[in-house]
Scaffold this motif. Structure first.
Motif, PDB file in Angstrom:
ATOM      1  N   GLU A  39       0.792  -1.236   0.000  1.00 14.43           N
ATOM      2  CA  GLU A  39       0.000   0.000   0.000  1.00 14.43           C
ATOM      3  C   GLU A  39       0.824   1.286   0.000  1.00 14.43           C
ATOM      4  OE1 GLU A  39      -2.624  -0.479   3.352  1.00 14.43           O
ATOM      5  OE2 GLU A  39      -3.773  -2.005   2.319  1.00 14.43           O
ATOM      6  N   SER A  40       2.079   1.232  -0.426  1.00 16.50           N
ATOM      7  CA  SER A  40       2.887   2.455  -0.503  1.00 16.50           C
ATOM      8  C   SER A  40       2.577   3.171  -1.822  1.00 16.50           C
ATOM      9  CB  SER A  40       4.373   2.119  -0.421  1.00 16.50           C
ATOM     10  OG  SER A  40       4.757   1.279  -1.482  1.00 16.50           O
ATOM     11  N   VAL A  49       5.997   6.543   0.266  1.00 20.31           N
ATOM     12  CA  VAL A  49       5.420   6.716   1.599  1.00 20.31           C
ATOM     13  C   VAL A  49       4.123   5.929   1.720  1.00 20.31           C
ATOM     14  CG1 VAL A  49       6.429   9.027   1.851  1.00 20.31           C
ATOM     15  CG2 VAL A  49       4.107   8.786   0.954  1.00 20.31           C
ATOM     16  N   GLY A  50       3.579   5.907   2.937  1.00 19.70           N
ATOM     17  CA  GLY A  50       2.237   5.385   3.172  1.00 19.70           C
ATOM     18  C   GLY A  50       2.119   3.881   3.219  1.00 19.70           C
ATOM     19  N   GLY A  51       3.219   3.155   3.091  1.00 24.21           N
ATOM     20  CA  GLY A  51       3.151   1.713   3.077  1.00 24.21           C
ATOM     21  C   GLY A  51       3.379   1.103   4.448  1.00 24.21           C
ATOM     22  N   TRP A  52       3.204  -0.200   4.528  1.00 25.19           N
ATOM     23  CA  TRP A  52       3.476  -0.934   5.757  1.00 25.19           C
ATOM     24  C   TRP A  52       4.032  -2.297   5.401  1.00 25.19           C
ATOM     25  CZ3 TRP A  52       1.080  -5.537   7.300  1.00 25.19           C
ATOM     26  CH2 TRP A  52      -0.025  -5.934   6.521  1.00 25.19           C
ATOM     27  N   TYR A 171       8.674   3.700  12.303  1.00 24.89           N
ATOM     28  CA  TYR A 171       7.917   4.549  11.377  1.00 24.89           C
ATOM     29  C   TYR A 171       8.870   5.592  10.818  1.00 24.89           C
ATOM     30  CZ  TYR A 171       3.520   6.888   9.867  1.00 24.89           C
ATOM     31  OH  TYR A 171       2.471   7.419   9.162  1.00 24.89           O
ATOM     32  N   GLU A 172       9.131   5.505   9.523  1.00 25.28           N
ATOM     33  CA  GLU A 172      10.037   6.471   8.885  1.00 25.28           C
ATOM     34  C   GLU A 172       9.459   7.884   8.991  1.00 25.28           C
ATOM     35  OE1 GLU A 172      11.558   3.608   5.241  1.00 25.28           O
ATOM     36  OE2 GLU A 172       9.899   4.978   4.905  1.00 25.28           O
ATOM     37  N   LYS A 180       5.744  11.763   6.922  1.00 27.21           N
ATOM     38  CA  LYS A 180       5.767  10.381   7.393  1.00 27.21           C
ATOM     39  C   LYS A 180       6.066   9.469   6.208  1.00 27.21           C
ATOM     40  CE  LYS A 180       4.286  11.100  11.654  1.00 27.21           C
ATOM     41  NZ  LYS A 180       5.088  10.858  12.830  1.00 27.21           N
ATOM     42  N   GLY A 181       6.855   8.435   6.454  1.00 25.81           N
ATOM     43  CA  GLY A 181       7.223   7.498   5.399  1.00 25.81           C
ATOM     44  C   GLY A 181       6.416   6.220   5.476  1.00 25.81           C
ATOM     45  N   ASN A 182       7.098   5.103   5.684  1.00 22.55           N
ATOM     46  CA  ASN A 182       6.466   3.792   5.746  1.00 22.55           C
ATOM     47  C   ASN A 182       6.570   3.228   7.159  1.00 22.55           C
ATOM     48  OD1 ASN A 182       5.863   3.500   2.847  1.00 22.55           O
ATOM     49  ND2 ASN A 182       8.088   3.611   2.665  1.00 22.55           N
ATOM     50  N   LYS A 183       5.682   2.278   7.469  1.00 25.95           N
ATOM     51  CA  LYS A 183       5.634   1.657   8.793  1.00 25.95           C
ATOM     52  C   LYS A 183       6.150   0.220   8.686  1.00 25.95           C
ATOM     53  CE  LYS A 183       1.367   4.110   9.806  1.00 25.95           C
ATOM     54  NZ  LYS A 183      -0.065   3.969  10.089  1.00 25.95           N
ATOM     55  N   TYR A 184       6.914  -0.181   9.693  1.00 26.24           N
ATOM     56  CA  TYR A 184       7.475  -1.527   9.734  1.00 26.24           C
ATOM     57  C   TYR A 184       7.149  -2.159  11.089  1.00 26.24           C
ATOM     58  CZ  TYR A 184      10.005   0.351   5.778  1.00 26.24           C
ATOM     59  OH  TYR A 184      10.315   0.944   4.585  1.00 26.24           O
ATOM     60  N   TYR A 185       6.581  -3.368  11.049  1.00 31.72           N
ATOM     61  CA  TYR A 185       6.210  -4.107  12.239  1.00 31.72           C
ATOM     62  C   TYR A 185       7.005  -5.416  12.266  1.00 31.72           C
ATOM     63  CZ  TYR A 185       2.052  -1.115  12.033  1.00 31.72           C
ATOM     64  OH  TYR A 185       1.186  -0.046  11.978  1.00 31.72           O
TER      65      TYR A 185
END
Length: 189
Positions: A39-40, A49-52, A171-172, A180-185
């Motif tokens: 979803e980036s 941006v906007g991805g996970w 979270y970048e 805000k960039g991308n989110k990493y879990y």
């Protein structure tokens, strides 16, 4: 009739899979390892941006400025001389290896790797790493030089009743304009 059946099965499959498009939609399966960004989208200036992304302990994650791997996570009553504040608490200790993949020094901050839980809820609970009390713990403005690899420790104190799954969350954020960039879990199951 067979064609109608095939179309119905295809439509049902698409609808079932479309509910999987967002992270944490199901309380039964809140922690998905995706192996890549989902979803980036690109901004006009080319930033993605906007991805996970969902990963597991031991997976290499390639973020904007560095690659990182959560090497291990352990639940303890004491870590390097610090003991839990009371018997209802537990320490979560994570070891993270970070490699700078840019041509500039990278700065890390205490809040860069938060511990989050309640993954199946819209309002997730989280805590930042404790203030550093060893020389290997994450501190504000920790520098990772060009091409350098550093292994750091993060420690979180949480209630023993906190349920898994949990995740270490990065979270970048672009400092120059707060984009805000991308989110990493990285999931702890």
């Amino acid at each position: 009739m067979k064609k109608l059946f095939k179309c119905s099965v295809l439509l049902f499959s698409m609808l079932a899979l479309s509910s999987c498009a967002l992270p944490f939609q199901s309380s039964k399966y809140p922690a998905w390892a995706t192996k890549k960004l989902l979803e980036s989208y690109p901004l006009v200036d080319g930033r993605i941006v906007g991805g996970w992304m969902g990963a597991n302990i031991g997976d290499k994650v390639s973020a904007k400025w560095y690659d990182f791997t959560v090497d291990k996570v352990e639940f303890l009553n004491e870590y390097e001389g610090y003991k839990v504040s009371d018997d209802s608490k537990v320490l979560v200790h994570a070891t993270i290896t970070i490699t700078n993949t840019t041509n500039k020094d990278v700065f890390l901050f205490e809040d860069d790797f938060a511990l989050v839980w309640d993954l199946d809820k819209e309002d997730r609970s989280y805590v930042s790493s404790m203030k550093a009390y060893t020389d290997t713990m994450l501190v504000n403005e920790m520098v990772v030089g060009v091409g350098e690899t550093k292994t750091i420790d993060t420690v979180y104190e949480i209630d023993k009743k906190t349920e898994k799954p949990m995740a270490l969350f990065y979270y970048e954020q672009y400092l120059e304009d707060s984009q805000k960039g991308n989110k990493y879990y990285v999931y702890i199951k």
